[in-house]
Design an enzyme around this catalytic site. Structure first.
Site, PDB file in Angstrom:
ATOM      1  N   GLY A  26       0.731  -1.192   0.043  1.00 22.28           N
ATOM      2  CA  GLY A  26       0.040  -0.115   0.013  1.00 22.28           C
ATOM      3  C   GLY A  26       0.846   1.258   0.006  1.00 22.28           C
ATOM      4  O   GLY A  26       1.934   1.371  -0.293  1.00 22.28           O
ATOM      5  N   CYS A  27       0.357   2.244   0.467  1.00 17.99           N
ATOM      6  CA  CYS A  27       0.982   3.510   0.640  1.00 17.99           C
ATOM      7  C   CYS A  27       2.410   3.271   1.277  1.00 17.99           C
ATOM      8  O   CYS A  27       2.733   2.693   2.512  1.00 17.99           O
ATOM      9  CB  CYS A  27       0.296   4.568   1.458  1.00 17.99           C
ATOM     10  SG  CYS A  27       1.114   6.124   1.710  1.00 17.99           S
TER      11      CYS A  27
END
Length: 193
Positions: A26-27
């Site tokens: 993810g981020c």
């Protein structure tokens, strides 16, 4: 062990005790913040991997058209933290069952993928995922890919150590801080002093 640096050159890691792994969960602000906390982790760099564009920018990868994942390159001392420990933290601090998504972050750049520096890491990662799937710890199937690392491009300076420099920013407060709290609860014995 040979690793690929941010401009694609192959380089030797200094000792047998220090190696690397590249993780996309993810981020990269979230993933970086988590792994910076762990004893045995020497450094963590946010960047881009797994795409087609040479020297991609954050703006380009956010389009989802370059094929890159937001990822972190982790250098760690194998005498202080094992590859399996890193995977345990990785799978405990993101959702490996959502394809190209982590929470409200949606797109291929937010995929779950392990980029291994050699075949031994690939084997170990695949075996670890098989054990997780057999244990049925997750209600849905794990979609995390395991790949051999390609060129890793270090992200722009303002992405490095983002959480520690921006803790009061909204995304950090509401998304990253809960991950750090979960990490502290589940892995207190593995954290740096």
């Amino acid at each position: 062990m040979r690793v690929v640096d941010s401009i694609g050159k192959s380089s030797q890691v200094e000792t047998n005790d220090v190696t690397e792994i590249i993780l996309a969960g993810g981020c990269f602000w979230c993933t970086e913040a988590v792994f910076l906390q762990l004893e045995g982790v020497i450094n963590v760099k946010s960047g881009y991997i797994g795409g087609r564009t040479v020297n991609p920018t954050y703006k380009e990868i956010c389009s989802g058209e370059t094929g890159h994942a937001e990822a972190v390159q982790i250098r760690y001392n194998q005498d202080k933290i094992s590859f399996e420990d890193l995977l345990h933290v990785f799978f405990s601090t993101h959702d490996p069952t959502t394809l190209n998504r982590q929470g409200n972050d949606i797109g291929t750049q937010y995929r779950s993928e392990i980029f291994c520096v050699d075949e031994q890491q690939m084997s170990a990662a695949k075996e670890y995922i098989s054990k997780l799937m057999a244990s049925q710890i997750f209600a849905k199937p794990i979609v995390t890919k395991v790949s051999l690392a390609s060129h890793f491009y270090v992200a722009e300076d303002y992405h490095q150590n983002y959480y520690n420099q921006n803790k009061s920013q909204g995304y950090c407060e509401y998304v990253i801080t809960p991950k750090i709290e979960k990490l502290s609860h589940l892995f207190s014995s593995m954290l740096k002093d």
